[in-house]
Design a protein around this motif. Sequence first.
Motif, short mmCIF file in Angstrom:
data_model
loop_
_atom_site.label_atom_id
_atom_site.label_comp_id
_atom_site.label_asym_id
_atom_site.label_seq_id
_atom_site.Cartn_x
_atom_site.Cartn_y
_atom_site.Cartn_z
N SER A 82 0.29 -10.07 7.10
CA SER A 82 -0.53 -10.00 5.86
C SER A 82 -1.45 -8.70 5.93
O SER A 82 -1.36 -7.99 4.87
CB SER A 82 -1.14 -11.50 5.63
N ARG A 83 -2.28 -8.69 6.66
CA ARG A 83 -3.16 -7.80 6.93
C ARG A 83 -2.58 -6.26 7.20
O ARG A 83 -2.92 -5.33 6.45
CB ARG A 83 -4.16 -7.94 8.05
N MET A 84 -1.63 -6.09 7.86
CA MET A 84 -0.63 -4.98 8.12
C MET A 84 -0.21 -4.49 6.73
O MET A 84 -0.26 -3.40 6.16
CB MET A 84 0.44 -5.18 8.98
N ILE A 85 0.24 -5.52 5.87
CA ILE A 85 1.04 -4.96 4.64
C ILE A 85 -0.21 -4.65 3.75
O ILE A 85 -0.22 -3.37 3.13
CB ILE A 85 1.61 -6.30 3.92
N GLN A 86 -1.43 -5.38 4.03
CA GLN A 86 -2.51 -4.80 2.77
C GLN A 86 -3.08 -3.49 3.20
O GLN A 86 -3.30 -2.67 2.40
CB GLN A 86 -3.61 -5.86 2.72
N ASN A 87 -3.31 -3.46 4.50
CA ASN A 87 -3.66 -2.05 5.13
C ASN A 87 -2.89 -0.90 4.62
O ASN A 87 -3.50 0.15 4.10
CB ASN A 87 -4.04 -2.19 6.40
N TYR A 88 -1.51 -1.16 4.86
CA TYR A 88 -0.44 -0.01 4.51
C TYR A 88 -0.72 0.32 2.97
O TYR A 88 -0.55 1.56 2.90
CB TYR A 88 0.75 -0.60 4.85
N ILE A 89 -0.73 -0.50 2.08
CA ILE A 89 -0.92 -0.39 0.77
C ILE A 89 -2.10 0.41 0.65
O ILE A 89 -2.30 1.47 -0.37
CB ILE A 89 -0.75 -1.69 -0.12
N LYS A 90 -3.31 0.03 0.93
CA LYS A 90 -4.41 0.57 0.81
C LYS A 90 -4.45 2.04 1.12
O LYS A 90 -5.18 2.87 0.58
CB LYS A 90 -5.52 -0.37 1.55
N GLU A 91 -3.81 2.32 2.40
CA GLU A 91 -3.97 3.68 2.79
C GLU A 91 -2.84 4.73 2.20
O GLU A 91 -2.81 5.80 2.27
CB GLU A 91 -3.53 3.61 4.50
N HIS A 92 -1.72 4.05 1.57
CA HIS A 92 -0.73 4.83 1.23
C HIS A 92 -0.34 4.84 -0.18
O HIS A 92 0.64 5.11 -0.77
CB HIS A 92 0.61 4.56 2.00
#
Length: 753
Positions: A82-92
């Motif tokens: 879940s955190r990987m998904i949110q972080n990827y969206i935040k960064e990309h």
Amino acid sequence: MTIKALLSNMTLKEKVGQLNQRLYGWHVYQKKNGEISLTDAFKEEVARWGSIGLIYGVFRADPWSGKNQTTGLTKEEALTVSRMIQNYIKEHTRLGIPVFLSEECPHGHQGLDSTTTPANISSGASWNPELYQQVQELVAREIREKGAHLGLISTLDIARDPRWGRTEECFSEDPYLAAQFTLAALAGLQGGDTRAVDSNHVLAVLKHFAAQGSGMGGHNSGPVNIGERELREIHLPPMRAAVAAGAELCMAAYNDIDGIPCHGNARLLSSILREEFGFKGAVMADGCALDRLVELSGSPAATAAWALESGVDISLWDNVFPYLEEAVLQGLLSEETLDRAVLRVLRLKEKMGLFEDAAPAVEPVSDMQKRTLVTKLAEESVVLIKNKHRQLPLADTAVESIAVIGPNSHLIYNQLGDYTPFKHVGRCVTVLQGLQARLAGTPVQIYHAPGTAVTTHLENGLEEALAAASKAEHLILVLGGSSARDFDTDFDANGAAISGSSEMTSGENIDLADIRLPNVQVELVKKLAQLGKKMTGILIQGRPHSLCEIEPYLDSLLIAGYPGEFGGDAIASIVFGDANPSGKLAMSIPRSSGQLPVYYNYRDIAFKKDYFDLAGEAAYPFGFGLSYTDFEMTNVSVKDPLPTRAQLQAGQKIVIQGEIANIGGRKGAEVIQLYVKSNQRNVITRVKELKGFVKVPLNAGETTCFKLTLGASELREYDANMTETIMSEFTAIVETTNNRCELPLVIDGENSR
């Protein structure tokens, strides 16, 4: 930045991305050799829109998703992903808007390391929405601790035809009872604060709106040929109650209503839901449902405009909402209409706190607390419908041996229902295991043989069952159906079973023309009856089956529905008297498929109720359920003075009171049921309609007072012109299984009597 300011800064493509839920969530990650990574498919979707609104089922683990204990995500891994998904969206992405993760939770979260609770068909029979609410609070916690935000739960469907394979997802054939459990699900999942959802709760997505339980012939997604009165009286009350209590999300139903598909029904989704009921939230499409509308509209872009303008805000897996951008550019849809839907999604993300922390740490609930609550709900959901010579409960000091026989005696997935994740089987309890644990340390001998599968013979199965039965004093037959999916099941693009395994007799798309028990089970009962031993039947099932072929051979009979992963403990407690059955039927049990429909609340017009060749009434009616003790209801009256119509509209209530006594020798609980029969002059009203109930626990010999109320919402009805009004003349009917009291009442503008 406010969400309105955020919206004003979004491109058209980014807005469309917020309304799309295209991905099958289990395709978002891959897990190899203990390493978890995000997939190219996920990254491409992020790049395509620069914004993703929702992802469905990242943590789903079942035969359709193909995710199991090896390839799926533990609860710890789920939070990491879940955190990987949110972080990827935040960064990309340009704006870094967090994504909603939506998960199925029809009877517990459909992911690994989750607790599978009693299915709705069981929970409704408990007539205890307060207990059900406590269980849903546990479910919310389990979803949230994995990093998800939305819980998809069937609460709005009313079971009007038991041939329907999704009957197990319904609480009842009655709209009032279903509405009370809908409110309990909403409060349990979302919490009590209507302004915000804290880190221990999720937003509930209530399914399905509307009238899916009235499909032609019990067919899943079948045509629904009902009028406005039936729609409003039977199918809309749960959602209407939920909106008033703070519902923020619902899912549209696959079916049409009188020719208009729900996903394209502006009157249903906008005029009634939003303008009349005051719904401020978002409507989600059902899986691939919008694709089905393309044949009608002629193009995906036209369908996208039609659905959004009708009131659908969020898609699910379809190839229609990706065309929203094209619909706007072609002039088929105004960007202002699109903006309203996007703002609804952003507001809900703000309400969930996603902009602050999309995947917060959550304090878990202890396994013991989960087990205690879920087992209690299963116990209260069991309905005793026959107890010849008070044969039950058994006493471990009086019976020397039992034989546990039947296809559902020792198959855990058979007692869990459809939409079930892979389980750690060692943590679950079958009926056989529950009885073994209950009788450990006693001299009672237990013999076991399944006898048959659910629908097919087992090699030497009947012989082994007879051999086990011949050694035992008392036979416990665990019969019924199964919604267990396996890898032999073929699935449609929306996850519904196209064809189940030969043992799957219930579940989505598993509709039956004949609701008798499979012939192999009837044969098993008849063969065992020839031994002349006492026999108890336990029905684990996803729909009310006709029991006329087996009931005469059984001395006692319990209906357990799908009792969940601790169902074996609950049933053992009931059989041996540690718990007293207090469930009541939430769905009538027919004698035959040829009787259908057989729901209790039909219109009271003069007609011959019996067939030439069969009785017309149900074998066991709605609200029926026996106990190991006896109850007596007395001194039922209406508290004076009665409120006037104006006082009712201002919030006052009619109070009906009385006394209930446990006159037997055991602790138990009785459900006091309040019905009304309207005497409206120009409309054929129903025989009776449930409008209140209370479950009262009593010790042996105890007497207590009870109170039930009727307010404006309970007395709502529609006149000949479909104008909403309050009943003027009606009979209040107070019932238990063995008691009934009728109270004629008249409400007028000035005086009431």
